[in-house]
Enzyme design. Sequence first.
Site, PDB file in Angstrom:
ATOM      1  N   GLN A  96      83.787 -66.640 -49.429  1.00 29.84           N
ATOM      2  CA  GLN A  96      83.918 -65.191 -49.219  1.00 29.84           C
ATOM      3  C   GLN A  96      84.005 -64.846 -47.732  1.00 29.84           C
ATOM      4  O   GLN A  96      83.551 -63.773 -47.303  1.00 29.84           O
ATOM      5  CB  GLN A  96      82.727 -64.456 -49.855  1.00 29.84           C
ATOM      6  N   SER A  97      84.609 -65.723 -46.957  1.00 27.65           N
ATOM      7  CA  SER A  97      84.669 -65.494 -45.511  1.00 27.65           C
ATOM      8  C   SER A  97      85.549 -64.304 -45.146  1.00 27.65           C
ATOM      9  O   SER A  97      86.724 -64.229 -45.537  1.00 27.65           O
ATOM     10  CB  SER A  97      85.223 -66.759 -44.842  1.00 27.65           C
ATOM     11  N   ASN A  98      84.980 -63.390 -44.369  1.00 29.45           N
ATOM     12  CA  ASN A  98      85.773 -62.268 -43.847  1.00 29.45           C
ATOM     13  C   ASN A  98      86.777 -62.775 -42.815  1.00 29.45           C
ATOM     14  O   ASN A  98      87.885 -62.273 -42.711  1.00 29.45           O
ATOM     15  CB  ASN A  98      84.851 -61.237 -43.183  1.00 29.45           C
ATOM     16  N   ALA A 100      88.216 -65.724 -42.727  1.00 30.98           N
ATOM     17  CA  ALA A 100      89.347 -66.392 -43.383  1.00 30.98           C
ATOM     18  C   ALA A 100      90.328 -65.337 -43.910  1.00 30.98           C
ATOM     19  O   ALA A 100      91.550 -65.478 -43.753  1.00 30.98           O
ATOM     20  CB  ALA A 100      88.835 -67.284 -44.511  1.00 30.98           C
TER      21      ALA A 100
END
Length: 326
Positions: free
Chosen positions: A83-85, A87
């Site tokens: 859930q990386s912002n 990325a």
Amino acid sequence: MTPAALREMVARFPSLPFVAAPTIVEPMPALRTLLGGGPGLFIKRDDAIPFGFGGNKVRKLALVAAQAVAEGADTLVTAGGIQSNHARATASAAAKLGLRAVLVANGDAPSRFTANALLDRLLGADVVYVATREDRAPMILTVCERLRAENRRPFAIPIGASTPLGALGFALAVAELVDQMPAPHVIVHSTSSGGTQAGLVAGCRLLGLHTRVVGISADDSSASLQRQVRAIISGVADLLDLDLETLSRGTAIEVDDRFVGGGYGIPTDASQEAIELAARTEAIFLDPTYTAKAMAGLIAYVRQQKFKDHQTVVFWHTGGQVALFA
Ligand SMILES: Cc1ncc(COP(=O)(O)O)c(C=O)c1O
């Protein structure tokens, strides 16, 4: 130096118009009242950057992705959690620039794609899954080697785009802020890979402000984050051809790790309260992993009367609200 001089100094680095600056700064009177008064509370709305659902990574990528383009890259390669912002912001930059994106994510492929993972898919990014956080950086190198063997031109972006060049985006953001309001006494924000804080501290030091910058950690210890921020600031000095001494004076590197709770992404009572209070008083949405813990820190400081009533405190909203839909 003046904000104009800082902008001029950074202007030699190519930059992409992702930020639609300035982002709004607004007061938070209802939150202040609910907390029983205290300092003037303001919020810098980087969550409301329109590009790719916004957030702090957009400021860094405006410069870092511009460097990738200048070097003739055809693929952006980076890493983060599922859930990386960061990325998602990188995949957005790639899509907008007509590049490919490869995202290295630690964890299992989700059975249902939600929030940032859903957006990564919509943006057409390829995702490579690895077991642990420690596997991410080596896998970025492996992916880049693989792509080069296929005659592609990858550009690796470290976790969080927290390079000296990325941090410059936040030094510029301080110049943006002081064009909008008198320099605040304190800036409170979420800190994790250190690039945002390095840029904010470097910006305050370059502009000679008396502003405190308080980073509320989302995961690591204060000591390790301070080291990380210091190293990035030293890289900023190199980039700008400045004597490190010039960039070592002024605003301190303050990191508070007391709001992490059980660990990265694990909610605390205080972070859950922060999410509810910000939404119910100011219609501001915080994300559970980063900004909720930072706001929990700000709320605790106000309740503990760590600020004086005449002071102004800016909460720098670094985005991530997409994660509410995970
Ligand atoms: C929403 C949000 N806030 C804050 C941070 C921390 O910023 P930095 O990595 O520059 O310390 C991140 C980074 O992952 C983020 O996604």
